[in-house]
Design a protein around this motif. Structure first.
Motif, short mmCIF file in Angstrom:
data_model
loop_
_atom_site.label_atom_id
_atom_site.label_comp_id
_atom_site.label_asym_id
_atom_site.label_seq_id
_atom_site.Cartn_x
_atom_site.Cartn_y
_atom_site.Cartn_z
N GLN A 47 0.84 -1.19 0.00
CA GLN A 47 0.00 0.00 0.00
C GLN A 47 0.88 1.25 0.00
O GLN A 47 1.69 1.45 0.91
N LEU A 48 0.74 2.05 -1.04
CA LEU A 48 1.49 3.30 -1.16
C LEU A 48 0.56 4.46 -0.85
O LEU A 48 -0.57 4.51 -1.36
N MET A 49 1.03 5.40 -0.03
CA MET A 49 0.18 6.53 0.34
C MET A 49 1.03 7.71 0.76
O MET A 49 2.22 7.56 1.09
N SER A 50 0.43 8.88 0.76
CA SER A 50 1.07 10.09 1.26
C SER A 50 0.39 10.47 2.57
O SER A 50 -0.83 10.68 2.60
N THR A 59 3.59 -3.01 3.75
CA THR A 59 3.35 -4.34 3.20
C THR A 59 2.00 -4.85 3.67
O THR A 59 1.38 -4.30 4.60
N ALA A 60 1.55 -5.94 3.06
CA ALA A 60 0.27 -6.53 3.45
C ALA A 60 0.30 -6.96 4.92
O ALA A 60 -0.68 -6.79 5.66
N ALA A 64 -2.03 -5.61 7.99
CA ALA A 64 -2.84 -6.54 8.79
C ALA A 64 -2.56 -6.41 10.27
O ALA A 64 -3.44 -6.64 11.11
N ALA A 65 -1.32 -6.01 10.63
CA ALA A 65 -0.94 -5.89 12.04
C ALA A 65 -1.42 -4.58 12.67
O ALA A 65 -1.38 -4.44 13.90
N MET A 66 -1.89 -3.64 11.87
CA MET A 66 -2.34 -2.36 12.41
C MET A 66 -3.65 -2.53 13.18
O MET A 66 -4.52 -3.30 12.79
N GLY A 91 -2.16 0.44 -4.60
CA GLY A 91 -1.24 -0.67 -4.43
C GLY A 91 -0.09 -0.55 -5.43
O GLY A 91 -0.30 -0.23 -6.60
N GLY A 92 1.13 -0.81 -4.95
CA GLY A 92 2.28 -0.72 -5.83
C GLY A 92 3.31 -1.79 -5.52
O GLY A 92 3.37 -2.33 -4.41
N TYR A 93 4.10 -2.10 -6.54
CA TYR A 93 5.22 -3.03 -6.36
C TYR A 93 6.39 -2.49 -7.17
O TYR A 93 6.36 -2.47 -8.39
N ARG A 94 7.41 -2.01 -6.47
CA ARG A 94 8.54 -1.35 -7.12
C ARG A 94 9.38 -2.35 -7.90
O ARG A 94 9.74 -3.41 -7.39
#
Length: 234
Positions: A47-50, A59-60, A64-66, A91-94
């Motif tokens: 998950q990419l966000m500002s 990461t996933a 999930a741990a939040m 969603g992103g994957y560099r």
């Protein structure tokens, strides 16, 4: 990898009119189909966000741990910023760091990214855009699901030597009412035209164009799938 039916001279003529173009049926059909299936099942999107002016990646497992409280606070912050025309969530994957090379199932994705930095592809983009100094590309796989967005911006931060943005689209049956449109704007914020993410199309545009990815609606039936990044001169 590129379709043999592409006419570089015609594409260059179209691009020169406004320094942007959308090219349909750009990849060989078998490759486009293979990549579409790969996006759906195998890419470990993050998950990419500002958040408060900082770009964050989760990461996933981290998401999930939040706790529910932290997730709610993040969402509130994202919505508040977006209401002011700032931020993104998707969603992103560099791919630039080569991580995909360590996952055998992602080989077709890594192969396409490596191809972007080949003489064949670089010469094609140079010819279409007139940017003779392009030397390479970076980028990432992206997935926009309901609630995701990218607010209005340019892709020309100081010091990064970006010249041409690109978007390969892999959503098979995208409906424009679902959102997720590549929206262009005038300097004063007036909307121009918008491009739906047509399957197996490639958008190329000068990084000085103001653009966004419009909010993906709750009733979108599939994710908006793409590979995006920039061709640069250094």
């Amino acid at each position: 990898m590129l379709s043999s039916s592409l006419n570089t001279e015609e594409l260059a003529q179209k691009y020169s009119a406004d320094q942007r173009i959308r090219i349909p049926d750009v990849l060989q059909p078998e490759l486009a189909q293979q990549l579409q299936g790969l996006y759906y099942s195998l890419i470990p999107f993050e998950q990419l966000m500002s958040v408060q002016g900082q770009n964050r990646t989760f990461t996933a497992s981290e998401m999930a741990a939040m706790s529910d409280t932290v997730k709610r606070q993040l969402q509130e912050q994202l919505v508040r910023q977006a209401g002011e025309g700032v931020g993104f969530l998707y969603g992103g994957y560099r791919l630039t760091d080569g991580r995909a090379k360590n996952i055998p199932a992602l080989e077709p994705l890594q192969t396409l990214f490596d191809y972007l930095n080949s003489d064949d592809m670089l010469n094609f983009v140079r010819s279409v855009t007139g940017e003779a100094g392009l030397v390479g590309a970076d980028g990432h796989a992206t997935q926009y699901t309901p609630g995701n967005f990218l607010t209005r911006h340019r892709d020309d931060p100081a010091g990064e030597q970006r010249r041409v943005a690109y978007v390969f689209n892999f959503s098979k049956s995208w409906h424009p009412d679902w959102g997720g449109l590549l929206q262009f704007f005038e300097e004063d914020g007036t909307p121009r035209d918008a491009w739906a993410p047509q399957f197996n199309s490639l958008a190329l545009f000068d990084v000085r164009h103001i653009h966004s990815v419009t909010y993906v609606t709750p009733f979108a039936r599939e994710p908006r799938l793409s590979m995006t990044g920039w061709f640069h001169t250094g």
